[in-house]
Design a protein around this motif. Sequence first.
Motif, PDB file in Angstrom:
ATOM      1  N   ASP A  55      30.080  44.737  61.226  1.00 35.38           N
ATOM      2  CA  ASP A  55      28.984  44.351  62.118  1.00 35.38           C
ATOM      3  C   ASP A  55      28.187  43.191  61.522  1.00 35.38           C
ATOM      4  O   ASP A  55      27.397  42.562  62.206  1.00 35.38           O
ATOM      5  CB  ASP A  55      28.048  45.543  62.360  1.00 35.38           C
ATOM      6  N   GLY A  56      28.408  42.936  60.231  1.00 32.52           N
ATOM      7  CA  GLY A  56      27.721  41.816  59.589  1.00 32.52           C
ATOM      8  C   GLY A  56      28.314  40.468  59.987  1.00 32.52           C
ATOM      9  O   GLY A  56      27.742  39.412  59.684  1.00 32.52           O
ATOM     10  N   GLY A  57      29.471  40.505  60.638  1.00 28.26           N
ATOM     11  CA  GLY A  57      30.093  39.257  61.083  1.00 28.26           C
ATOM     12  C   GLY A  57      30.579  38.397  59.931  1.00 28.26           C
ATOM     13  O   GLY A  57      30.821  38.883  58.826  1.00 28.26           O
ATOM     14  N   LEU A  58      30.708  37.135  60.213  1.00 30.75           N
ATOM     15  CA  LEU A  58      31.277  36.194  59.256  1.00 30.75           C
ATOM     16  C   LEU A  58      30.436  36.120  57.987  1.00 30.75           C
ATOM     17  O   LEU A  58      30.950  36.039  56.879  1.00 30.75           O
ATOM     18  CB  LEU A  58      31.348  34.811  59.922  1.00 30.75           C
ATOM     19  N   GLU A  59      29.142  36.174  58.205  1.00 31.36           N
ATOM     20  CA  GLU A  59      28.208  36.023  57.092  1.00 31.36           C
ATOM     21  C   GLU A  59      28.450  37.048  55.992  1.00 31.36           C
ATOM     22  O   GLU A  59      28.305  36.753  54.803  1.00 31.36           O
ATOM     23  CB  GLU A  59      26.807  36.235  57.653  1.00 31.36           C
ATOM     24  N   ALA A  60      28.815  38.254  56.403  1.00 27.38           N
ATOM     25  CA  ALA A  60      28.961  39.339  55.435  1.00 27.38           C
ATOM     26  C   ALA A  60      30.294  39.277  54.685  1.00 27.38           C
ATOM     27  O   ALA A  60      30.501  40.015  53.722  1.00 27.38           O
ATOM     28  CB  ALA A  60      28.830  40.678  56.150  1.00 27.38           C
ATOM     29  N   GLU A  61      31.203  38.420  55.137  1.00 27.49           N
ATOM     30  CA  GLU A  61      32.528  38.393  54.501  1.00 27.49           C
ATOM     31  C   GLU A  61      32.464  37.641  53.171  1.00 27.49           C
ATOM     32  O   GLU A  61      31.671  36.714  52.997  1.00 27.49           O
ATOM     33  CB  GLU A  61      33.539  37.694  55.427  1.00 27.49           C
ATOM     34  N   PRO A  62      33.352  38.011  52.232  1.00 32.35           N
ATOM     35  CA  PRO A  62      33.438  37.233  50.995  1.00 32.35           C
ATOM     36  C   PRO A  62      33.862  35.787  51.330  1.00 32.35           C
ATOM     37  O   PRO A  62      34.564  35.560  52.328  1.00 32.35           O
ATOM     38  CB  PRO A  62      34.541  37.932  50.204  1.00 32.35           C
ATOM     39  N   THR A 261      32.523  36.032  40.499  1.00 32.09           N
ATOM     40  CA  THR A 261      32.979  34.661  40.747  1.00 32.09           C
ATOM     41  C   THR A 261      33.665  34.110  39.508  1.00 32.09           C
ATOM     42  O   THR A 261      33.539  34.653  38.409  1.00 32.09           O
ATOM     43  CB  THR A 261      31.776  33.751  41.070  1.00 32.09           C
ATOM     44  N   GLU A 262      34.368  33.038  39.726  1.00 33.52           N
ATOM     45  CA  GLU A 262      35.068  32.421  38.601  1.00 33.52           C
ATOM     46  C   GLU A 262      34.073  31.881  37.572  1.00 33.52           C
ATOM     47  O   GLU A 262      34.351  31.869  36.372  1.00 33.52           O
ATOM     48  CB  GLU A 262      35.999  31.318  39.101  1.00 33.52           C
ATOM     49  N   GLU A 263      32.908  31.475  38.063  1.00 32.58           N
ATOM     50  CA  GLU A 263      31.877  30.989  37.125  1.00 32.58           C
ATOM     51  C   GLU A 263      31.432  32.124  36.206  1.00 32.58           C
ATOM     52  O   GLU A 263      31.231  31.942  35.012  1.00 32.58           O
ATOM     53  CB  GLU A 263      30.643  30.460  37.882  1.00 32.58           C
ATOM     54  N   ASP A 264      31.277  33.331  36.811  1.00 27.07           N
ATOM     55  CA  ASP A 264      30.832  34.470  36.005  1.00 27.07           C
ATOM     56  C   ASP A 264      31.895  34.910  35.011  1.00 27.07           C
ATOM     57  O   ASP A 264      31.598  35.289  33.888  1.00 27.07           O
ATOM     58  CB  ASP A 264      30.496  35.669  36.914  1.00 27.07           C
ATOM     59  N   MET A 265      33.122  34.919  35.454  1.00 18.19           N
ATOM     60  CA  MET A 265      34.214  35.404  34.619  1.00 18.19           C
ATOM     61  C   MET A 265      35.316  34.343  34.550  1.00 18.19           C
ATOM     62  O   MET A 265      36.382  34.508  35.159  1.00 18.19           O
ATOM     63  CB  MET A 265      34.789  36.701  35.220  1.00 18.19           C
ATOM     64  N   GLU A 267      37.517  33.568  32.388  1.00 18.17           N
ATOM     65  CA  GLU A 267      38.860  33.939  31.898  1.00 18.17           C
ATOM     66  C   GLU A 267      39.663  34.712  32.933  1.00 18.17           C
ATOM     67  O   GLU A 267      40.873  34.813  32.840  1.00 18.17           O
ATOM     68  CB  GLU A 267      38.762  34.703  30.567  1.00 18.17           C
ATOM     69  N   TRP A 268      38.994  35.288  33.912  1.00 18.97           N
ATOM     70  CA  TRP A 268      39.714  36.042  34.934  1.00 18.97           C
ATOM     71  C   TRP A 268      40.382  35.148  35.973  1.00 18.97           C
ATOM     72  O   TRP A 268      41.219  35.600  36.738  1.00 18.97           O
ATOM     73  CB  TRP A 268      38.763  37.003  35.650  1.00 18.97           C
ATOM     74  N   GLY A 269      39.954  33.904  36.061  1.00 15.74           N
ATOM     75  CA  GLY A 269      40.608  32.980  36.977  1.00 15.74           C
ATOM     76  C   GLY A 269      40.220  33.185  38.431  1.00 15.74           C
ATOM     77  O   GLY A 269      39.235  33.871  38.749  1.00 15.74           O
ATOM     78  N   ASP A 270      41.018  32.603  39.288  1.00 13.72           N
ATOM     79  CA  ASP A 270      40.752  32.505  40.723  1.00 13.72           C
ATOM     80  C   ASP A 270      40.309  33.824  41.369  1.00 13.72           C
ATOM     81  O   ASP A 270      41.013  34.833  41.303  1.00 13.72           O
ATOM     82  CB  ASP A 270      42.031  31.995  41.409  1.00 13.72           C
ATOM     83  N   GLN A 271      39.168  33.776  42.011  1.00 11.77           N
ATOM     84  CA  GLN A 271      38.601  34.995  42.592  1.00 11.77           C
ATOM     85  C   GLN A 271      39.398  35.489  43.794  1.00 11.77           C
ATOM     86  O   GLN A 271      39.612  36.683  43.981  1.00 11.77           O
ATOM     87  CB  GLN A 271      37.155  34.751  43.002  1.00 11.77           C
ATOM     88  N   GLU A 272      39.856  34.551  44.614  1.00  7.45           N
ATOM     89  CA  GLU A 272      40.584  34.969  45.819  1.00  7.45           C
ATOM     90  C   GLU A 272      41.847  35.749  45.437  1.00  7.45           C
ATOM     91  O   GLU A 272      42.131  36.809  45.995  1.00  7.45           O
ATOM     92  CB  GLU A 272      40.947  33.763  46.675  1.00  7.45           C
ATOM     93  N   ALA A 273      42.583  35.216  44.454  1.00  6.96           N
ATOM     94  CA  ALA A 273      43.815  35.899  44.028  1.00  6.96           C
ATOM     95  C   ALA A 273      43.478  37.296  43.514  1.00  6.96           C
ATOM     96  O   ALA A 273      44.190  38.265  43.798  1.00  6.96           O
ATOM     97  CB  ALA A 273      44.519  35.090  42.947  1.00  6.96           C
ATOM     98  N   ARG A 274      42.381  37.417  42.785  1.00  5.06           N
ATOM     99  CA  ARG A 274      41.982  38.729  42.259  1.00  5.06           C
ATOM    100  C   ARG A 274      41.652  39.688  43.387  1.00  5.06           C
ATOM    101  O   ARG A 274      42.049  40.855  43.386  1.00  5.06           O
ATOM    102  CB  ARG A 274      40.755  38.568  41.353  1.00  5.06           C
ATOM    103  N   GLY A 275      40.896  39.175  44.361  1.00  6.10           N
ATOM    104  CA  GLY A 275      40.509  40.022  45.486  1.00  6.10           C
ATOM    105  C   GLY A 275      41.723  40.512  46.259  1.00  6.10           C
ATOM    106  O   GLY A 275      41.830  41.683  46.603  1.00  6.10           O
ATOM    107  N   ILE A 276      42.647  39.599  46.495  1.00  5.14           N
ATOM    108  CA  ILE A 276      43.858  39.965  47.249  1.00  5.14           C
ATOM    109  C   ILE A 276      44.686  40.971  46.464  1.00  5.14           C
ATOM    110  O   ILE A 276      45.108  42.001  46.989  1.00  5.14           O
ATOM    111  CB  ILE A 276      44.709  38.714  47.568  1.00  5.14           C
ATOM    112  N   ASP A 277      44.913  40.672  45.191  1.00  5.47           N
ATOM    113  CA  ASP A 277      45.789  41.558  44.422  1.00  5.47           C
ATOM    114  C   ASP A 277      45.180  42.949  44.245  1.00  5.47           C
ATOM    115  O   ASP A 277      45.888  43.957  44.270  1.00  5.47           O
ATOM    116  CB  ASP A 277      46.136  40.933  43.069  1.00  5.47           C
ATOM    117  N   MET A 278      43.879  43.020  44.070  1.00  7.57           N
ATOM    118  CA  MET A 278      43.238  44.344  43.976  1.00  7.57           C
ATOM    119  C   MET A 278      43.467  45.107  45.281  1.00  7.57           C
ATOM    120  O   MET A 278      43.787  46.290  45.280  1.00  7.57           O
ATOM    121  CB  MET A 278      41.741  44.185  43.699  1.00  7.57           C
ATOM    122  N   GLU A 279      43.336  44.413  46.378  1.00 13.97           N
ATOM    123  CA  GLU A 279      43.506  45.061  47.673  1.00 13.97           C
ATOM    124  C   GLU A 279      44.968  45.466  47.897  1.00 13.97           C
ATOM    125  O   GLU A 279      45.275  46.583  48.305  1.00 13.97           O
ATOM    126  CB  GLU A 279      43.036  44.102  48.779  1.00 13.97           C
TER     127      GLU A 279
END
Lengths: 313, 448, 707
Positions: A55-62, A261-265, A267-279
Amino acid sequence: MPFTAKSGKFSASINTLTMGTGEKAIVLGGENVLPFYTFDAPIENAPKVGIEITDGGLEAEPECVKKYYEGCETIVDMAKKAATFEGVDFLSIHLEGGDPNGENKPTEELIKIVKEVAEAVDLPIVISGCKNVEKDSEIFAKASEVLSGKNAVMLAAKEENYKNVGASAGLAYKQIVGAESADDINLAKQLNVLLTQLGVDAKSIVMNVGTAAAGYGYEYVVSTMDRIKAAALQQGDATLQMPIITPVASETWGIKESIATEEDMPEWGDQEARGIDMEVETAAADLASGSNAVILKHPVSVATISKMIKALV
Amino acid sequence: MALKGLDIFKLSPKKNCKECGSPTCMAFSMKVAQGAVSIDACPYFSEDAKAAMSEATAPPMKTIKVGAGENEMVLGGETVLFRHEKTFVNKTRYAVDICSCMDDATIEAKVAELKHVDYERIGERMYVEMIDVEYDPASGADRYVEVVKKVAGEGRVLILDCQDVEVAKAALDVCKDAKPVLNGANAQNYEAMSKLATEAGVVLGVYGADENELFDTLAALEKLGNKNLVFNACTSSVKAAFATAVQFRKAAIKDSNRTCGYPSIVNVSKLAKGDSHLQAALLSLFTVKYGSIVIAEKISYAEALPLYGLRQNVFTDPQKPMKVEPGIYRINGADENSICLTTVDFALTYFVVSGELERSGVPCNLIINDAGGLSVLTSWAAGKFSSSSIAKFFQEQDIEGKIKCRKLCIPGKVAVLKGELEAKMPGWEIIVAPREAVQLVKFLKDMQ
Amino acid sequence: MTLFDVVFSGNDAVYGLTENAINEAIAKYGEDKAVAFPDTAYSLPCYYGVTGTKVGNLGELKAALGVVKTLMTREQKLNDAFMSGVATALCAEFIEVLKYIDGATPYEAPCYGHLADAVIRELGVPLVTGDIPGVAVLLGAAPTTEDAVALVKSYQSQGILVTLTGGIIDQLEEAGYKTGANVRVIPLGKDVTSVIHVVSVAIRAALIFGNVTPGDAGALMEYTMKRVPAFVNAFAPLDPVIVACGAGAIALGFPVVTNEDTFKVPKSLINQPDVSKFNATSLEARDIKIKITNIDIPVAYASAFEGEIIRRKDMQVEFDGSRVDCFELVQTKEMSEIEDHKIELIGPDIDTFEVGSKHSLAYIVEVAGKSMQADFEPVIERKFHSYLNCVEGAYHTGQRDMFRIRIGKDTFAAGFRAKHIGEILYAKVKSEFAAVVDKCQVKIITDAELCTKLRHELAIPVFDKRDERLLTLTDESVDVYYSCIMCQAFSPSHVCVVTPERLGLCGAVSWLDAKATNELDPQGPCQVITKERPIDERIGEYEDVNEAVNKFSQGALDDVSLYSIIEKPMTSCGCFECICGIEPLSNGVCIANREYAGMTPIGMTFSELASMTGGGVQTPGFMGHGKHFIASKKFMKAEGGVARIVWMPKELKEQVAERLNATAKELYNIDNFSDMIGDETIAEDPETLLAFLEEKGHPALSMEPMM
C-alpha cells in the motif's frame, strides 16, 4: 545391475486449492510426493510464484526495485506492470501500512487500493495483512467483501483472530483463508482444526507455517515444513494436508544483508545482487522444504525462482 | 539399523579399564552407538563381537575426508534424511569453478573474488572451501597442470575435474599431498583412475551418464576395494541432478543401499551456466537437499551471505540450539551513554532482537548473557537467566566499567526478575520491555 | 387445555390469517405477482432454509402454504407442538412478505422489518466469534417502561444483540432510548409476526456461516441450536399465537423466558416472575458466557509488574500468613449458590488499618460451572500468585495459608481497597478459566477472628484432603492418562505420557495439570489417552497408549512402556529435571539432576547423558524424568522399583529422601533407604560405589540382573 530406487509415492496427498478465477486461476497442491520428487510420481501442479506490492506504492519499494516500475504513478499502475513480469502467477497486496503501531492507515483507504487493483488486474490475489491481529480482522473482513467471488487468499488468520478472519473470509464471503502459525507443527495443526471446527472448509485453507530469511533461525522453518509434509503424506493427517504459502519478501527485504547500502558495507558489494540472492535462496529453500507457493518482491527473483521450478517439475 | 548403546554394552568386556578413553564400558558403548567413537578404540572387544557389530554399526553413509592439515574437512556420514530425526552432521561445502581454458588474469580475478568472502558468523568461519579445476582438453595437459599448480597454494581444497587419466596423474603429482578430490572416474576409465587415486591416497569422484551408469561404476569401484569415493549428481539437467542427489541419499539411508552411501558433488555452474541468480537458487536447493559439495561459477558476498546462514541453520543440531557469544553488542552506533537491553545468548533470540533494535534506529547496547544458548523462558526456568546470573555476568564482564548508562531493559517475559535485579544491581534502573521483540521498535521510540 | 392445545390453537389462528391474506392478495394481484423480501438472495429465508424451495410469486406462496399445512399434525406429542411452532413461524414469514408486495416499504423508523443479507454478514461474524455473545428476542411489552429500559440496557452492556417486537418498542421510544443496528438494539416491528425477521437472521446465519444446505432442516436446527445463542423473553400476557411462536423458537433451540405463570418446560419454557432477573435467567438457560475484558481497579494491571517488590518503607499494609491467620482458597459450589460477580468484604477495609501494619486476610473464590471439577481448584488457586502480582504496586508470595501480600502506599493512595483483590480474582478466573467456570463470586475476609476460625475449620481440612487425594491418586485409580507435547518445538518426536504417578519429565506438568490443560484447551498440547487395552501390565504397556504415542509423535514412535527403562522406555525431550541410567556393576541405576555438574559412576556427566537420552529417541537403559517421580511406586516398576537406585547427587538425595524412604519402607520394608544410596561425596566411579553398596547391603545387589 541398474540402480533401483524404491518409490516414495504416498497414498495421501496435499489438498488442491484453486486461487483466483477464470483463465488466470492457478491450482496449488495435489501432489503425493515430497517437494520436487518427480521421480517418485509426477507433480501435476508446480509450485507458484507471487509478486508483492504494498500500500506504500513505489515510494516504499527499495531503490533497486523501483526501476522496474518506471513510469508507474499509482499502485494500480504498479499492479498492472507487476502482472506483466516474467514468471508471475499471482499478486500479493501487502497492506503493511495498516499497522496501528506504524502508519495506521484507515481500513477504508487500504480497501480502496484493494478494490482498484482487483479491478485492474485479472491475476489471483493474495491480501497480506499488517500483522496486527485486530486491524487484520477488520482489513480481511472488508477485503473479503470487495473481492467477493474472486477466490482470493486472506493471509492470514492467526490463533488470536482466527474466529474473525475465518468467519468473515471463510464463511461469509467464501474466500481462501490463510492460517498462520509460527514454526511449530502442533500450532499449525491446532489452527487448522480450530478453523475447520468453526465451519471453514478444510479445502479452502492455505497455511503459512512460518518463515525466516536464510540464516535467521531458518532451521525451524525447514524442520516444521519437513514434519508437516511427513505428517500430511506419510501419516495421512488430514488436518495438515493444506498447501503451504510462504511470504518470503516481507522477511528478506527487512534484514541488513538485503538493505545495507554499498556505502555502508563496501566489502559486501552490490546491494541489488544481495537483495535478490537473499530472496532467491530463501525461496529456493522454502520450496525445497515444502512451500506450494512463495511471495517475492524483486522481478528478477520472481523470474529466477519460476525458472528453477520449471527446471524441476 | 542403529544399534542401541545397551546392545553394544552387552557385548563389551565390562571391565571399566578406561583404556579407550571413556571412564566406563557403559559410557564407551553409548558413544559407539552415537557414532561418536569407533569400536576399534577398545582393545578388548572380541573379534566375534566386533564382526557381529560392524555391519550393524557401520554408518549407512560413508564419512569421507578430503584436504590435508588445517584444510582437512569431512563429508557425508549422515544417518538421517531430515534434520529433525536427529541431526545432520557434516555440512555442505562450496567450491568455485575455474577452467584451464581461462587466461591467467581471469583465474586470478576469480580466485581473488572467492577469497574475498571470508568472515565469521556465530563462531563459524565462512569461506569458499574448495576450488574446482576443470580440465579443458583444447588447451592441453601442460596448461592444466600449470593452472592446478597456480591455485594449489591458495589454501583451498582442490577438485581435479579431469577424466583423462594421464593428465590427472600429472596434476595429482603437483598437489596430491594436499589431498584434493580426483574427480574423474567414469564407466570407461574407472580402473585406472581408481588405481591413481588409491596410490595418491586421495578421494575419487565418480561420473555416470545417468543414474544406472553411475551406480554400476560405483559398484565396480567398490568391487575393486575402493570405498574412498564421492559421486557426481548427473549434470544433464537440474531435474536429473536433483533426482540423483535425493534418490542416492534416500537409497543409502532408508534402504541401506551402501553403494549409494557416498557424499555427492553437484555442479550448478554446469546446470545454470551464466545465470548467477539461478545458481544462487540451486546452491540453496542442494544445501537443503543432499549436496555434499556444490560447485558454482562464483560465490561473492551476494551468494554467500544467505547461503552460509542457511547452511549454519540447517546443520545445527536440533538438540543444541545455536549460541552467540555473550558480551556487549553496540547497535546503531551506540556508545557508553546509550540505553542497555539484556537478553539471552540463544542465536534466534539474538537475531530477532538485534534486528528489531536495528530497525528502531535507536542507539542501544544489547548485552547478551551466558544463558546456555536457551530461549528466554527456557533459560529462566532452568535457572540460567536469573537475577543472580545476570548480576554475576555484569560483574564478570565489568559492564559498569564499560557503560555509563544505568537504564537496563529486561525481556517482558521475565518481568518477575525486576525486583530481584533492583536489589542485586544497585544503581540500575530496571525497565520491563515488551514480551515480544516486534514490539521493541515502538517501545524504544516511545521511551525517547 | 394442555400446552399442546394452546400451541395448536395459536397455530391454527395464524394459519387462518395467512390463508386469508394470500387469497386476498391473489384476488387483487393474480397468482403471477412476484413476492420477495428486499436485498436477500435467500428468497423467503425461513421457508427456503427449512424446505429448500424458493418462492417467487403468489401462486408459489399458496403452494408453500400447502406444504406448511402438512407440518400441522395434531397429536398430543412434543414433536407435533414443535412442528406447529415451525409452521406458525413460516406463516408469519408469509404474512410479512405480503407486506412487501408491489415494492411497498411497510416499515418505518425506528422499525427495521426485514434485514438485508449484508446486515447478516456483518452481524454474523461477531456472532460466530462470540463478540456478540447472544441474541435477545424481546417480545411484547415489559411491565413498566423502566423495566424495559433496564433489561435492554443490561443486555446491551454485555454486548448482546437485542431485537424488539411489539409493545416494548413504544416503551423504549417513550423513554427516549436510542435504538438502531449500530447500537445493537434493533426494533423489528410492532406486529407479532415481525419477530420472524430475527428468525430469518438465524436461518440465514446457518446457510451462510454454517454451510447448511437449504432444505436440510435437521442440520439447520442443529446449527441454530448449537451456534446461534438466541433466546426469547416473552412478556405477559401471552396469547396462543405467541405461545405457538415460542414453540417454534424452542424447536430452533432458543429457550423462552416469560413472566407469565404458565406451563413450564425444563430448560425451554422458563417462568421468571421477576423481570429484573430475565437477564441472568436467560444467560444461564442459553449457557451464554460474557467475556471479561477489563479489570475494574484504580491502578495499572500488567505482567510487567510481576517482578515488583514492595519494600517495607513503601508499604501501606501487609498480610502475612506466616505471622497471622491467612489463606486463599477456591471452592466449587452449585450454580444456584453463586451470584456471579458478587464481591463481599467481611471485616474492616484497608483504609482503617495503620500505615505499615500487619493483618489477617482470607479470600475465598467460589466458582460453579457445568464442567467444573474439584480437581481444578488447586490449578486455579496456583494462578493467584501471578494474578495478584500483576497489580501495579502490590506483591504476593507463597500460597495456601502461607502467603504474604503487600500493598504499596501509592497504590493505596490511588484508591486500591480490599474489594479490588476480589475484582482481580473474579476477572482473571472468569476469563482464563472460562471453559470450566460459569459463575464466580469472591469473599474477602479481614475479620481476624473469622480468618482464624475459617483457616482451621475450612481451609486446612481442604488442603489436607487435597494432599491426601494426591497421595491416593494412582495410575490404577484413574481411567485416562494425558499426552503432553509442549516440547515438540525442539524435540519433534517426543511425547510425554502423564499419569498420576508419573508427572511430565520436566517436573512441571502433573496429571491434574494436564487434565486441566485439556479441559481448558481441548485442542492444546494435552490430549486424553485411554488405557483400556493392556498388553503387558508389568511394564505398563497398552495398545491405546501406543496408538496415541504413534499419533502424537507423527509416527516416529510405535510403542512405549510406562514403567520400564529397559524395555521400550518413554522418550525424553530435553527439559527433563533428571536422568537415570544403568550402572551395570552395581546392577542398579544412577540418577543425575540438571543442577549437578560433576561425574556420575556411569562414566558420564548430566550433559553427556542428556545428549544421548534427549531428542525424543528411545534409549533403553536411560530415561529422563521429573524429580517427583523418584519416590513414585511406579519408578522403574518393571525392573523392581526404587530399590534399583544406587546413586544420586547429595543435594538431590536430600530433597527426595523423606518421600523416597517412605516408598522404600512400604515396598520393601527398608528403613532409611536413602542412606544406602551413594552420592558424589562417596563415589564418582563404579568400583568405589560398589564397595559402598556392599558395605550397606544395598538391595539392588541381590536383585535379578538388569540385563
